[in-house]
Design a protein around this motif. Structure first.
Motif, mmCIF file in Angstrom:
data_model
loop_
_atom_site.group_PDB
_atom_site.id
_atom_site.type_symbol
_atom_site.label_atom_id
_atom_site.label_comp_id
_atom_site.label_asym_id
_atom_site.label_seq_id
_atom_site.Cartn_x
_atom_site.Cartn_y
_atom_site.Cartn_z
ATOM 1 N N LYS A 181 0.857 -1.181 0.000
ATOM 2 C CA LYS A 181 0.000 0.000 0.000
ATOM 3 C C LYS A 181 0.892 1.230 0.000
ATOM 4 C CE LYS A 181 -3.778 2.070 2.732
ATOM 5 N NZ LYS A 181 -4.610 1.900 3.952
ATOM 6 N N PHE A 182 0.880 1.977 -1.103
ATOM 7 C CA PHE A 182 1.785 3.115 -1.199
ATOM 8 C C PHE A 182 1.274 4.165 -2.173
ATOM 9 C CE2 PHE A 182 3.174 -0.077 -4.289
ATOM 10 C CZ PHE A 182 3.252 0.653 -5.463
ATOM 11 N N ALA A 183 1.813 5.369 -2.022
ATOM 12 C CA ALA A 183 1.618 6.456 -2.984
ATOM 13 C C ALA A 183 2.949 7.182 -3.099
ATOM 14 C CB ALA A 183 0.525 7.418 -2.533
ATOM 15 N N VAL A 184 3.394 7.418 -4.319
ATOM 16 C CA VAL A 184 4.675 8.069 -4.568
ATOM 17 C C VAL A 184 4.422 9.337 -5.375
ATOM 18 C CG1 VAL A 184 6.958 7.835 -5.618
ATOM 19 C CG2 VAL A 184 5.861 5.837 -4.555
ATOM 20 N N VAL A 185 4.961 10.455 -4.908
ATOM 21 C CA VAL A 185 4.816 11.736 -5.598
ATOM 22 C C VAL A 185 6.137 12.074 -6.286
ATOM 23 C CG1 VAL A 185 4.320 14.204 -5.368
ATOM 24 C CG2 VAL A 185 3.096 12.534 -3.938
ATOM 25 N N VAL A 186 6.072 12.301 -7.592
ATOM 26 C CA VAL A 186 7.247 12.629 -8.394
ATOM 27 C C VAL A 186 7.235 14.127 -8.693
ATOM 28 C CG1 VAL A 186 8.469 12.202 -10.566
ATOM 29 C CG2 VAL A 186 7.190 10.334 -9.467
ATOM 30 N N THR A 187 8.323 14.815 -8.368
ATOM 31 C CA THR A 187 8.460 16.236 -8.672
ATOM 32 C C THR A 187 9.474 16.402 -9.796
ATOM 33 O OG1 THR A 187 8.076 16.770 -6.332
ATOM 34 C CG2 THR A 187 8.935 18.533 -7.736
ATOM 35 N N VAL A 188 9.085 17.123 -10.844
ATOM 36 C CA VAL A 188 9.956 17.369 -11.993
ATOM 37 C C VAL A 188 10.153 18.883 -12.131
ATOM 38 C CG1 VAL A 188 10.275 17.042 -14.480
ATOM 39 C CG2 VAL A 188 9.005 15.333 -13.160
ATOM 40 N N ALA A 189 11.400 19.319 -12.167
ATOM 41 C CA ALA A 189 11.664 20.748 -12.324
ATOM 42 C C ALA A 189 11.107 21.238 -13.648
ATOM 43 C CB ALA A 189 13.165 21.007 -12.274
ATOM 44 N N GLU A 190 10.520 22.429 -13.631
ATOM 45 C CA GLU A 190 10.033 23.040 -14.870
ATOM 46 C C GLU A 190 11.237 23.645 -15.595
ATOM 47 O OE1 GLU A 190 7.619 26.913 -15.289
ATOM 48 O OE2 GLU A 190 6.114 25.329 -15.119
ATOM 49 N N ARG A 191 11.644 23.006 -16.695
ATOM 50 C CA ARG A 191 12.818 23.463 -17.438
ATOM 51 C C ARG A 191 12.416 23.797 -18.868
ATOM 52 N NH1 ARG A 191 16.037 23.938 -13.003
ATOM 53 N NH2 ARG A 191 16.831 21.955 -12.197
ATOM 54 N N PRO A 192 12.903 24.895 -19.403
ATOM 55 C CA PRO A 192 12.627 25.250 -20.801
ATOM 56 C C PRO A 192 13.536 24.449 -21.735
ATOM 57 C CG PRO A 192 14.081 26.877 -19.837
ATOM 58 C CD PRO A 192 13.719 25.917 -18.727
ATOM 59 N N LEU A 193 13.311 24.579 -23.026
ATOM 60 C CA LEU A 193 14.224 24.004 -24.011
ATOM 61 C C LEU A 193 15.609 24.604 -23.763
ATOM 62 C CD1 LEU A 193 13.897 22.175 -26.611
ATOM 63 C CD2 LEU A 193 14.021 24.308 -27.897
ATOM 64 N N ARG A 194 16.645 23.762 -23.676
ATOM 65 C CA ARG A 194 17.956 24.272 -23.291
ATOM 66 C C ARG A 194 19.079 23.435 -23.895
ATOM 67 N NH1 ARG A 194 15.589 20.932 -19.928
ATOM 68 N NH2 ARG A 194 16.737 19.682 -18.416
ATOM 69 N N ARG A 195 20.276 24.000 -23.905
ATOM 70 C CA ARG A 195 21.434 23.284 -24.416
ATOM 71 C C ARG A 195 21.851 22.194 -23.441
ATOM 72 N NH1 ARG A 195 22.364 23.923 -29.571
ATOM 73 N NH2 ARG A 195 24.520 23.293 -29.225
ATOM 74 N N SER A 196 22.390 21.101 -23.971
ATOM 75 C CA SER A 196 22.900 20.039 -23.123
ATOM 76 C C SER A 196 24.155 20.529 -22.406
ATOM 77 C CB SER A 196 23.222 18.795 -23.955
ATOM 78 O OG SER A 196 24.198 19.094 -24.933
ATOM 79 N N ALA A 197 24.549 19.804 -21.357
ATOM 80 C CA ALA A 197 25.678 20.231 -20.536
ATOM 81 C C ALA A 197 26.973 20.340 -21.339
ATOM 82 C CB ALA A 197 25.857 19.262 -19.372
ATOM 83 N N ASP A 198 27.142 19.473 -22.343
ATOM 84 C CA ASP A 198 28.377 19.516 -23.129
ATOM 85 C C ASP A 198 28.285 20.461 -24.326
ATOM 86 O OD1 ASP A 198 26.731 18.146 -24.853
ATOM 87 O OD2 ASP A 198 27.847 16.260 -24.758
ATOM 88 N N GLY A 199 27.117 21.098 -24.500
ATOM 89 C CA GLY A 199 26.954 22.066 -25.567
ATOM 90 C C GLY A 199 26.779 21.490 -26.953
#
Length: 204
Positions: A70-88
């Motif tokens: 018996k469980f409930a899991v809440v997932v939070t996802v940051a609101e992020r715009p379209l963006r460049r990847s970390a390596d560019g």
């Protein structure tokens, strides 16, 4: 609030480093709470994570008593715009309610897959089901979803909601984040979500 300890408890520092609020069930839920999996980008920026309530899903427990968890899991996802990847070298898609829906759907499947299935077939089954979960998440206005309104920080908030033989999944948005949730043997109706006021309580 009762906080459940465990190996994932060590991720609390990662949760505390996030630049967005974490959500869970509100204080009306008095049972155990625990940290789920944390997701980060290639540059280490925290992108999403989950806070669980009730029993911590276990495939061993599922095999012993499929109806007992018996469980409930809440997932939070940051609101992020379209963006460049970390390596560019590329572009990362903007996060959306569909992102939260897919994370919730795949989380439910990972927690409840059929333990009686032959081991050699399990991964193929899981891959197929997670692919189907993504297709459903990409069509939130489709027939596979209904509407459910629940309080988030006391404000009535619309969620996309669906049920399956494995449990339920829902997804919506709050201020600065997208929210997903999944559960089993704990009804989604009547739940309320709220920002977690003090995540350090999970340090144990």
């Amino acid at each position: 609030m009762e906080t459940k300890t465990g190996t994932r408890q060590g991720a609390v520092e990662g949760y505390l480093s996030a630049d967005f609020p974490w959500y869970g069930l509100d204080q009306a839920f008095t049972g155990p709470r625990w940290l789920g999996q944390l997701g980060a980008g290639a540059d280490g920026t925290v992108e999403h994570g989950a806070i669980g309530h009730g029993d911590e899903p276990s495939l061993k427990a599922e095999a012993a008593d499929p109806e007992g968890q018996k469980f409930a899991v809440v997932v939070t996802v940051a609101e992020r715009p379209l963006r460049r990847s970390a390596d560019g070298t590329g572009v990362m898609e903007a996060t959306s309610v569909s992102s939260a829906a897919w994370l919730a759907g795949s989380g439910l499947l990972s927690a409840t897959w059929p333990t009686r299935m032959d081991r050699a077939l399990r991964q193929d089954w899981l891959d197929q089901q997670i692919s189907a979960a993504w297709e459903l998440a990409d069509e939130l206005t489709g027939a596979g979803w209904s509407s459910l309104t629940l309080p988030v920080d006391g404000v009535p908030t619309a969620f996309h909601y669906r049920e399956s033989e494995y449990g339920w999944v829902m997804a919506g948005s709050a201020s600065g984040v997208h929210l997903g949730a999944y559960g089993r043997n704990l009804s989604a109706y009547g739940l309320a979500l709220a920002a977690v006021p003090d995540l350090s309580a999970y340090a144990g």
